[in-house]
Design an enzyme around this catalytic site. Sequence first.
Site, PDB file in Angstrom:
ATOM      1  N   ARG A 148       9.960 -32.904  11.010  1.00 15.17           N
ATOM      2  CA  ARG A 148       8.872 -32.692  11.973  1.00 15.17           C
ATOM      3  C   ARG A 148       8.034 -31.466  11.637  1.00 15.17           C
ATOM      4  O   ARG A 148       6.871 -31.373  12.037  1.00 15.17           O
ATOM      5  CB  ARG A 148       9.443 -32.557  13.389  1.00 15.17           C
ATOM      6  CG  ARG A 148      10.259 -31.306  13.621  1.00 15.17           C
ATOM      7  CD  ARG A 148      10.976 -31.316  14.956  1.00 15.17           C
ATOM      8  NE  ARG A 148      11.680 -30.069  15.251  1.00 15.17           N
ATOM      9  CZ  ARG A 148      12.845 -29.719  14.724  1.00 15.17           C
ATOM     10  NH1 ARG A 148      13.451 -30.508  13.846  1.00 15.17           N
ATOM     11  NH2 ARG A 148      13.417 -28.574  15.059  1.00 15.17           N
ATOM     12  N   HIS A 149       8.624 -30.540  10.886  1.00 15.49           N
ATOM     13  CA  HIS A 149       7.884 -29.315  10.558  1.00 15.49           C
ATOM     14  C   HIS A 149       6.760 -29.573   9.559  1.00 15.49           C
ATOM     15  O   HIS A 149       5.779 -28.830   9.517  1.00 15.49           O
ATOM     16  CB  HIS A 149       8.839 -28.249  10.034  1.00 15.49           C
ATOM     17  CG  HIS A 149       9.913 -27.905  11.023  1.00 15.49           C
ATOM     18  ND1 HIS A 149       9.644 -27.330  12.246  1.00 15.49           N
ATOM     19  CD2 HIS A 149      11.255 -28.118  10.988  1.00 15.49           C
ATOM     20  CE1 HIS A 149      10.762 -27.167  12.913  1.00 15.49           C
ATOM     21  NE2 HIS A 149      11.764 -27.641  12.188  1.00 15.49           N
ATOM     22  N   GLY A 188      -1.202  -5.213   8.984  1.00 13.09           N
ATOM     23  CA  GLY A 188      -2.466  -5.354   8.253  1.00 13.09           C
ATOM     24  C   GLY A 188      -2.322  -6.229   7.015  1.00 13.09           C
ATOM     25  O   GLY A 188      -3.139  -7.126   6.766  1.00 13.09           O
ATOM     26  N   ASP A 214       0.868  -1.186   0.000  1.00  8.81           N
ATOM     27  CA  ASP A 214       0.000   0.000   0.000  1.00  8.81           C
ATOM     28  C   ASP A 214       0.904   1.235   0.000  1.00  8.81           C
ATOM     29  O   ASP A 214       2.132   1.133  -0.177  1.00  8.81           O
ATOM     30  CB  ASP A 214      -0.986  -0.044   1.183  1.00  8.81           C
ATOM     31  CG  ASP A 214      -0.323   0.242   2.529  1.00  8.81           C
ATOM     32  OD1 ASP A 214       0.928   0.330   2.589  1.00  8.81           O
ATOM     33  OD2 ASP A 214      -1.057   0.375   3.520  1.00  8.81           O
ATOM     34  N   HIS A 215       0.303   2.402   0.233  1.00 12.06           N
ATOM     35  CA  HIS A 215       1.086   3.642   0.239  1.00 12.06           C
ATOM     36  C   HIS A 215       2.123   3.656   1.373  1.00 12.06           C
ATOM     37  O   HIS A 215       3.215   4.188   1.209  1.00 12.06           O
ATOM     38  CB  HIS A 215       0.148   4.852   0.356  1.00 12.06           C
ATOM     39  CG  HIS A 215      -0.747   4.790   1.556  1.00 12.06           C
ATOM     40  ND1 HIS A 215      -1.798   3.875   1.638  1.00 12.06           N
ATOM     41  CD2 HIS A 215      -0.746   5.469   2.731  1.00 12.06           C
ATOM     42  CE1 HIS A 215      -2.397   4.028   2.814  1.00 12.06           C
ATOM     43  NE2 HIS A 215      -1.784   4.985   3.487  1.00 12.06           N
ATOM     44  N   HIS A 230      11.280 -23.485   9.351  1.00 15.95           N
ATOM     45  CA  HIS A 230      10.267 -24.154  10.174  1.00 15.95           C
ATOM     46  C   HIS A 230       8.850 -24.022   9.637  1.00 15.95           C
ATOM     47  O   HIS A 230       8.049 -24.942   9.794  1.00 15.95           O
ATOM     48  CB  HIS A 230      10.282 -23.588  11.604  1.00 15.95           C
ATOM     49  CG  HIS A 230      11.535 -23.910  12.360  1.00 15.95           C
ATOM     50  ND1 HIS A 230      11.652 -23.755  13.716  1.00 15.95           N
ATOM     51  CD2 HIS A 230      12.741 -24.387  11.930  1.00 15.95           C
ATOM     52  CE1 HIS A 230      12.861 -24.114  14.111  1.00 15.95           C
ATOM     53  NE2 HIS A 230      13.552 -24.492  13.036  1.00 15.95           N
ATOM     54  N   CYS A 253       3.263  -3.002   4.040  1.00 18.73           N
ATOM     55  CA  CYS A 253       2.434  -1.842   4.382  1.00 18.73           C
ATOM     56  C   CYS A 253       3.201  -1.039   5.431  1.00 18.73           C
ATOM     57  O   CYS A 253       4.405  -1.268   5.606  1.00 18.73           O
ATOM     58  CB  CYS A 253       1.035  -2.251   4.824  1.00 18.73           C
ATOM     59  SG  CYS A 253       0.924  -3.145   6.392  1.00 18.73           S
ATOM     60  N   GLY A 254       2.551  -0.119   6.108  1.00 22.51           N
ATOM     61  CA  GLY A 254       3.279   0.729   7.058  1.00 22.51           C
ATOM     62  C   GLY A 254       3.925  -0.077   8.170  1.00 22.51           C
ATOM     63  O   GLY A 254       5.124   0.025   8.422  1.00 22.51           O
ATOM     64  N   THR A 255       3.127  -0.900   8.826  1.00 19.70           N
ATOM     65  CA  THR A 255       3.649  -1.758   9.902  1.00 19.70           C
ATOM     66  C   THR A 255       3.970  -3.169   9.427  1.00 19.70           C
ATOM     67  O   THR A 255       4.679  -3.904  10.114  1.00 19.70           O
ATOM     68  CB  THR A 255       2.594  -1.904  11.014  1.00 19.70           C
ATOM     69  OG1 THR A 255       1.410  -2.464  10.425  1.00 19.70           O
ATOM     70  CG2 THR A 255       2.267  -0.566  11.663  1.00 19.70           C
ATOM     71  N   GLY A 256       3.363  -3.569   8.327  1.00 16.33           N
ATOM     72  CA  GLY A 256       3.418  -4.964   7.879  1.00 16.33           C
ATOM     73  C   GLY A 256       2.334  -5.810   8.521  1.00 16.33           C
ATOM     74  O   GLY A 256       2.110  -6.953   8.107  1.00 16.33           O
TER      75      GLY A 256
HETATM   76  C1  RB5 Z   1      -1.884   2.902   6.399  1.00 19.39           C
HETATM   77  O1  RB5 Z   1      -1.925   4.168   6.983  1.00 19.39           O
HETATM   78  C2  RB5 Z   1      -1.507   1.856   7.432  1.00 19.39           C
HETATM   79  O2  RB5 Z   1      -2.565   1.651   8.307  1.00 19.39           O
HETATM   80  C3  RB5 Z   1      -1.093   0.581   6.753  1.00 19.39           C
HETATM   81  O3  RB5 Z   1      -0.020   0.824   5.894  1.00 19.39           O
HETATM   82  C4  RB5 Z   1      -0.631  -0.546   7.668  1.00 19.39           C
HETATM   83  O4  RB5 Z   1       0.326  -0.091   8.576  1.00 19.39           O
HETATM   84  C5  RB5 Z   1      -1.693  -1.329   8.308  1.00 19.39           C
HETATM   85  O5  RB5 Z   1      -1.472  -2.321   9.026  1.00 19.39           O
END
Ligand code: RB5
Length: 149
Positions: A132-133, A70, A8-9, A98, A65-68
């Site tokens: 085992r995995h 979502g 995403d952005h 694993h 994404c921003g945090t990875g």
């Molecule tokens: C977008 O602002 C942000 O919510 C998205 O990139 C991500 O971090 C969601 O988990």
Amino acid sequence: MKIAIGSDHGGFELKEHILNYLLSHGYNVDDFGTDSLESTDYPIFALNVSKSVANKTHDRGIVICGTGVGISIAANKVRGIRCALVSDCFSAKATRQHNDTNVLALGGRVIGKGLAEEIVDIWINTEFEGGRHNRRIDLITDIEKLEKS
Ligand code: RB5
């Protein structure tokens, strides 16, 4: 190995960086967007990358994404996808050995470009250990069948 990449952005800048990094190292990579910093919705890109891996058009996927967070949650909703959000080298290796992960999620606002390159290198080049995995992967697949039937 054919790799699908999408973001995403919030992950756009890191996605562009990793795309160019992989292309310059000779990897076969297809870009699933997004193509700008304009606000968009990460599940779209998680779905498109993950479907392409699930239907074997691509061998692996990378989603950002921003945090990875979502985009990893969304990717894991696709049947057959095992996506791990990774921000360290140890986990990059272990999640291939694993968990046989087929999609890697990164947080564009969390890790720097150098660390992301290292994580991607390790994740692409580490083999699943099997043994085992396999039993544990099969149990995950059983859950998926139960939940989606
Ligand atoms: C977008 O602002 C942000 O919510 C998205 O990139 C991500 O971090 C969601 O988990």
